[in-house]
Design an enzyme around this catalytic site. Structure first.
Site, PDB file in Angstrom:
ATOM      1  N   TYR A   1      -4.916   5.808   3.893  1.00 52.64           N
ATOM      2  CA  TYR A   1      -3.736   5.399   3.137  1.00 52.64           C
ATOM      3  C   TYR A   1      -4.086   5.192   1.674  1.00 52.64           C
ATOM      4  O   TYR A   1      -5.247   5.053   1.301  1.00 52.64           O
ATOM      5  CB  TYR A   1      -3.112   4.118   3.721  1.00 52.64           C
ATOM      6  CG  TYR A   1      -3.910   2.859   3.499  1.00 52.64           C
ATOM      7  CD1 TYR A   1      -3.666   2.035   2.402  1.00 52.64           C
ATOM      8  CD2 TYR A   1      -4.914   2.490   4.384  1.00 52.64           C
ATOM      9  CE1 TYR A   1      -4.399   0.876   2.197  1.00 52.64           C
ATOM     10  CE2 TYR A   1      -5.646   1.322   4.192  1.00 52.64           C
ATOM     11  CZ  TYR A   1      -5.387   0.523   3.100  1.00 52.64           C
ATOM     12  OH  TYR A   1      -6.113  -0.620   2.898  1.00 52.64           O
ATOM     13  N   CYS A   2      -3.044   5.197   0.842  1.00 49.45           N
ATOM     14  CA  CYS A   2      -3.175   4.897  -0.587  1.00 49.45           C
ATOM     15  C   CYS A   2      -1.979   4.022  -0.965  1.00 49.45           C
ATOM     16  O   CYS A   2      -1.423   3.349  -0.116  1.00 49.45           O
ATOM     17  CB  CYS A   2      -3.235   6.179  -1.410  1.00 49.45           C
ATOM     18  SG  CYS A   2      -1.723   7.158  -1.363  1.00 49.45           S
ATOM     19  N   LYS A   3      -1.587   4.046  -2.207  1.00 53.93           N
ATOM     20  CA  LYS A   3      -0.470   3.203  -2.643  1.00 53.93           C
ATOM     21  C   LYS A   3       0.879   3.714  -2.131  1.00 53.93           C
ATOM     22  O   LYS A   3       1.654   2.971  -1.558  1.00 53.93           O
ATOM     23  CB  LYS A   3      -0.450   3.110  -4.172  1.00 53.93           C
ATOM     24  CG  LYS A   3       0.640   2.221  -4.707  1.00 53.93           C
ATOM     25  CD  LYS A   3       0.595   2.119  -6.223  1.00 53.93           C
ATOM     26  CE  LYS A   3       1.716   1.237  -6.744  1.00 53.93           C
ATOM     27  NZ  LYS A   3       1.682   1.149  -8.210  1.00 53.93           N
TER      28      LYS A   3
ATOM     29  N   PHE B   1       0.628   2.051   1.129  1.00 50.85           N
ATOM     30  CA  PHE B   1       0.513   0.597   1.209  1.00 50.85           C
ATOM     31  C   PHE B   1       1.816  -0.098   0.841  1.00 50.85           C
ATOM     32  O   PHE B   1       2.130  -1.169   1.381  1.00 50.85           O
ATOM     33  CB  PHE B   1      -0.632   0.117   0.314  1.00 50.85           C
ATOM     34  CG  PHE B   1      -1.018  -1.313   0.538  1.00 50.85           C
ATOM     35  CD1 PHE B   1      -1.622  -1.707   1.716  1.00 50.85           C
ATOM     36  CD2 PHE B   1      -0.776  -2.269  -0.430  1.00 50.85           C
ATOM     37  CE1 PHE B   1      -1.975  -3.038   1.936  1.00 50.85           C
ATOM     38  CE2 PHE B   1      -1.124  -3.597  -0.231  1.00 50.85           C
ATOM     39  CZ  PHE B   1      -1.729  -3.986   0.957  1.00 50.85           C
TER      40      PHE B   1
END
Length: 124
Positions: free
Chosen positions: A84-86, A114
């Site tokens: 995952y990332c932002k 996120f």
């Protein structure tokens, strides 16, 4: 000649099935179930600054923009990876790189990143 061609086709089919890979974008609800599995490697591809501001418990921070390829080589390619990332853009790139270039077999990408994870956690 016909038998040789048939053997080659069968062999190619067996090899392609043995090397199947899977990349899948999943909802925060699905992601939560996936990361609860013991063998899953949870990877946060955001910057260290973003990671320090908040992360999913158990996540290893491997910055997508900083030596990503060499760092993921240390992971177990035979085990599932949850990434995952932002917001989902970097993790999508990371997931495709892991499947296409680095030989991972199973990658799950948190759809919405996120940001959506935090919203989901608040709604529970």
């Amino acid at each position: 000649m016909k038998k040789l061609l048939m053997l080659l086709l069968v062999g190619m089919t067996v090899l392609s099935c043995a090397n199947e890979t899977s990349y899948k974008k999943v909802s925060p609800q699905e992601f939560e179930k996936i990361i609860a599995q013991e063998e899953v490697q949870l990877i946060d591809v955001r910057t260290p600054e973003e990671y320090k501001a908040g992360f999913i418990e158990g996540a290893e921070n491997i910055n997508f923009y900083e030596d990503f390829k060499s760092k993921i080589e240390k992971l177990d390619k035979s085990k599932p990876v949850a990434v995952y990332c932002k917001s989902g853009r970097r993790s999508e790139e990371a997931g495709f790189q892991m499947i296409g270039e680095s030989g991972f077999t199973e990658v799950y990408d948190l759809d919405g990143g996120f940001l959506d994870w935090e919203e989901y956690q608040k709604s529970k």
